[in-house]
Design a protein around this motif. Sequence first.
Motif, short mmCIF file in Angstrom:
data_model
loop_
_atom_site.label_atom_id
_atom_site.label_comp_id
_atom_site.label_asym_id
_atom_site.label_seq_id
_atom_site.Cartn_x
_atom_site.Cartn_y
_atom_site.Cartn_z
N LEU A 190 0.59 -1.19 -0.09
CA LEU A 190 0.08 -0.24 -0.35
C LEU A 190 0.60 1.42 0.13
O LEU A 190 0.56 1.98 -0.69
N ALA A 191 2.08 1.42 0.77
CA ALA A 191 3.08 1.85 0.89
C ALA A 191 3.24 2.71 -0.44
O ALA A 191 3.98 4.18 -0.70
N LEU A 192 3.61 1.44 -1.05
CA LEU A 192 4.27 2.12 -2.81
C LEU A 192 3.36 2.53 -3.48
O LEU A 192 4.16 3.42 -4.11
N VAL A 193 2.36 1.40 -3.38
CA VAL A 193 1.20 1.98 -4.69
C VAL A 193 0.44 3.49 -4.23
O VAL A 193 1.36 4.18 -5.30
N GLU A 218 14.44 -4.33 4.72
CA GLU A 218 15.23 -3.99 4.33
C GLU A 218 14.57 -3.34 3.30
O GLU A 218 14.84 -1.78 3.09
N GLY A 219 13.67 -3.78 2.51
CA GLY A 219 13.16 -3.15 1.03
C GLY A 219 12.02 -2.15 1.98
O GLY A 219 12.17 -0.54 1.02
N ARG A 220 11.48 -1.77 2.73
CA ARG A 220 10.93 -1.02 3.18
C ARG A 220 11.65 0.68 3.50
O ARG A 220 11.42 1.34 3.53
N GLN A 221 12.78 0.00 3.66
CA GLN A 221 13.96 1.37 4.21
C GLN A 221 14.11 1.17 2.67
O GLN A 221 14.49 3.45 2.67
N TYR A 222 13.90 1.21 1.28
CA TYR A 222 14.71 1.63 0.78
C TYR A 222 13.14 1.51 -0.66
O TYR A 222 13.71 1.96 -1.72
N ILE A 223 12.10 2.17 -0.20
CA ILE A 223 10.99 1.89 -0.60
C ILE A 223 11.06 3.01 -2.01
O ILE A 223 10.15 2.22 -2.28
N ASN A 224 11.55 4.14 -1.74
CA ASN A 224 11.35 5.21 -2.33
C ASN A 224 12.49 4.58 -4.20
O ASN A 224 12.60 5.40 -5.52
#
Lengths: 319, 336, 348
Positions: free
Chosen positions: A151-154, B289-295
Amino acid sequence: MKKYIAKRVLNALFVVWLVATVVFFGLRAIPGGPVRTMLGAEATEEAVNRMRAELGLDQPLYVQYVEWMIDLMTFDLGQSLTSGEQISVMMASAVPRTLSIALIGVVVGLGIALPTGIISATRKGQRSDYVATVAAFLGLSMPAFFIGILLALVFGVWWGVLPIVGYAPLQEDGIVEWFRRILLPGISVGVPYAAVVMRMTRSSLLEVLDAEYMRTAKAKGVGRTTRLYKHAMQNALIPVVTVAGIQIALVLVGSVTVELVFGIQGIGRLLVDAILDRNYPVTQAVILLVASIMVFMNLSVDIIYTFLDPRIRYGDEAS
Amino acid sequence: MSNDHTTAGRSDSDALDPDERERIARRYRDESPVESTENRGVYRRIRDQILSDKKAIFGATMVLLFVFTAMFAPMIAPYEQDETFGINQEPNSYSEGDYTGNGEIDRVWHVLGTDSFGHDLFTRIVFGARISLLVALTTVAFAFTVGTAIGLIAGYYGGLIDELLMRYVDFQWAFPSIILAAGLIAFLGGLGVTNVVIAIGVAFIDDFARLVRGEVLSIREEEYVLAARAIGTSDRRIMTKEILPNAVAPIIVQMTLMIPLAIIAEAALSFLGLGVKPTTPTWGLLLAEGRQYINQAWWISVFPGLAIMVVVLAFNMFGDSLRDAFDVKQSEVSEK
Amino acid sequence: MTMLQIENLRTEFETPRGTVTAVNGVDLHIDNGEIVGLVGESGSGKSVLAQSVMRLVEDPGEITADELLFKGEPLLEKSEAEMTTIRGNEISMVFQDPMNSLNPTITVGEQIAETVRLHQDIGESISLPAEMKRKIIGASKASESWRRAIEMLESVQIPHPESRATDYPHEFSGGMRQRAMIAIALSCEPDLLIADEPTTALDVTIQAQILEELHSILEVFDTSILLITHDLAVVAETCDRVNVMYAGEMVERATTRELFSNPQHPYTQALLASTPQVETAVEELEPIPGTVPEPIDIPYACHFAPRCPEAKEECFEVDPAFRRVGSEDHEAACIRRDPVDGEVIENE
Ligand SMILES: Nc1ncnc2c1ncn2[C@@H]1O[C@H](COP(=O)(O)OP(=O)(O)OP(=O)(O)O)[C@@H](O)[C@H]1O
Ligand code: SF4
Ligand SMILES: [Mg+2]
């Protein structure tokens, strides 16, 4: 019925007391004691003793226990070892955040689960049932924190329509901002919850629709809709309430992980930091809090039960 | 009223005798495919039902694929689990550099990209399957052993023992299992696979204990158990030889449904940073880790998340079909 | 006049194991004010037949018939809405299992009152919101429908009907529940009552009371009754005519007196021989060997053939047509019975 509720309340209090006791002794059973673990192996004997005295750990066990119980009853949870802050103050800021997420989660979850479960059961074997069943399986298979990341991504990274970091307190920033920040975490924890409750609603309603008394209703000339809502629903909801209540645990656990996804300083963050810092007073306070919430939930389920099931309402304890 | 007449026709000379009748009837029945299904054993019925259930087939296939991946991870993974390449590489991209140390520039393909340390993501996910499977199997085995023992003893002896054991189980029931596991990690003091297994294993005990106790209570008064007791069979023997085998179906279903829960629990603990050591390849850590680099790199979290989803989905579907085939009620086994 | 006229009724269930033909071309008729018995072993299709008449058969079930006339009107051509006005009103049913046939979360009184409201013009709303309101805050004790409910409980001899009406079914004993079911079924004075083994689940004294009640009903309400049972003693005491059913088919029908004094079909004879009667010593009882076949594609012509002591090869191949085998309307479907006056009633 009063007797029944009184019994449940006593039982709930007993469980909370038991948890408090286990947490108390568990902590003191850590090999080497919490202070040693906290200060590390190189700490001087003197430093250890000072710390022990500070925490009241030098007193006889029973004295400590009685004090801990008295503190608990006055909601004095002690101080954080790392910051020295009152734990009750930390809680006062963290708990509303977690409960906000959980609240949205439960509302979203029930909002999806009940209608879908009913549609699915009443149209068993049709396309809508099939789609709902598959969706429920998917929902059941995604941990809340993964849904949160998606969700955060989208919505955050790709579309940029909702913030994905931080919380906005209701009293300070108003309901709109609060809601904007709590919506995605809420949905994240609500989806797996919805899946579980939906499956229970479906199977329970199917069982009830098959019951002999439903055939009686049809044979009396009761119409389809009235049969569903007047004759089937209450019976079907009895097991659903149990599951919906117990699975609040799922929402709470979900909130703990989802807080980390959305950078919200709730009790999840508090617990994780406390464990990693070996901040025992905070750890035990959070665990006790979560257990109390769960006990309270179970108590609510038991009380809702008395309204749904006449066999319990009229003191028929056997069922 | 009398019933003399009932024998009236039997002296009739051209009536068939029972054996002959049976023979003819069988001749007719043999032509019908229906009758042959009737004599099938329970196991064949269960097997047939599972084989005819698409959900079960899909689930079982994916589960096998998962187990296979975990077992043969070093052969399936294209690179070593700790090998590092270019960081945050997109899926279907190439790293260029001298990775073999032979002085030449290698061109290395990353089907799912690389993470923020430069690990090949596909390789990490394949090795992550190992941790997931290992933790899931050992935790469920642990919880099963202890939980079944508690449930058996509580249900069989009843009375004070039952009261005490079930008080404990109720107490544990009050905890969301991941919170309990986190508390246990705090108690055990430290990260690592063993602590994760103990923490999750203990947290799942109550599910088995409740289930088995319920089964025991329903079986305890059955005739064959009473008979065994009457001829002086020992309690232990009755429990393991008479009661347990009859509770097998719901236990198997419960185990199949607990494995995905254990996988999620492990991922959640690792995601929280309370699980395995940070260098271990696990799906939960990759997600964190992916959450950290989500951008910058969405793939670091999305692919491990999908891996969890597919494996959990597979176990759930298989477990659900097993439950249907064994005819176990949804309310009998617990899902959390 | 004929209350119910059934010709060639078939009820089939499509199942994974094949098509279950639970009712296989059955004829039945019931006259006004008559009590007609339907007997047969467990699994012979009695309940499915009864439910087919009211079109209560659930989903995979398919009902077809050349004729299914109730008071001259074809039931199979009615819409579901029309059926809803007939069920519980003109035709009602008492089910086999009193323990589970009442809704556990609705008071007994309301379960009766509801039926009255549905079918009798007493000016009480039956909209969903009104019904839900009654369910949640309780029905008005001053309403006409509630008054009727208490009257009905009284007429089926529930003691203290005013206070018992507010009880939930779990507070009733099995016999009381069955009476409550009868009260529901009779609350709108139906023309036809179908009682599916109304006494099987009850003990003997209560059985007798319930049967007594059925008798008095007939007198008070002038209702026709289809009484389903596998208890021949009950039939002998209660019914005017009897139909015997086996594996989805009718095999014999006659007046009660004729059937018991002169049973013709080998199945009926075996059934009688297996049932205790006053003059028969228990040792003389002969249970029928074997069991009712599952009604999935039964390949032989006479469904009773594999168990029939008189079977011959032909029985497996030639469909046994009904023929008159005795006085009045006594008919049986067995090729080994010579028709009286040579009258054979051909099956379709
Ligand atoms: N919904 C259904 N789907 C498939 N088969 C069914 C269904 N309902 C009934 N049957 C089958 O139809 C046959 C007749 O059943 P039925 O209940 O009418 O028997 P019965 O004569 O009433 O027996 P009992 O005396 O036990 O009540 C049985 O073989 C049963 O298995
Ligand atoms: S037709 Fe043949 S098998 Fe059938 S009942 Fe008559 S004698 Fe028996
Ligand atoms: Mg029946």
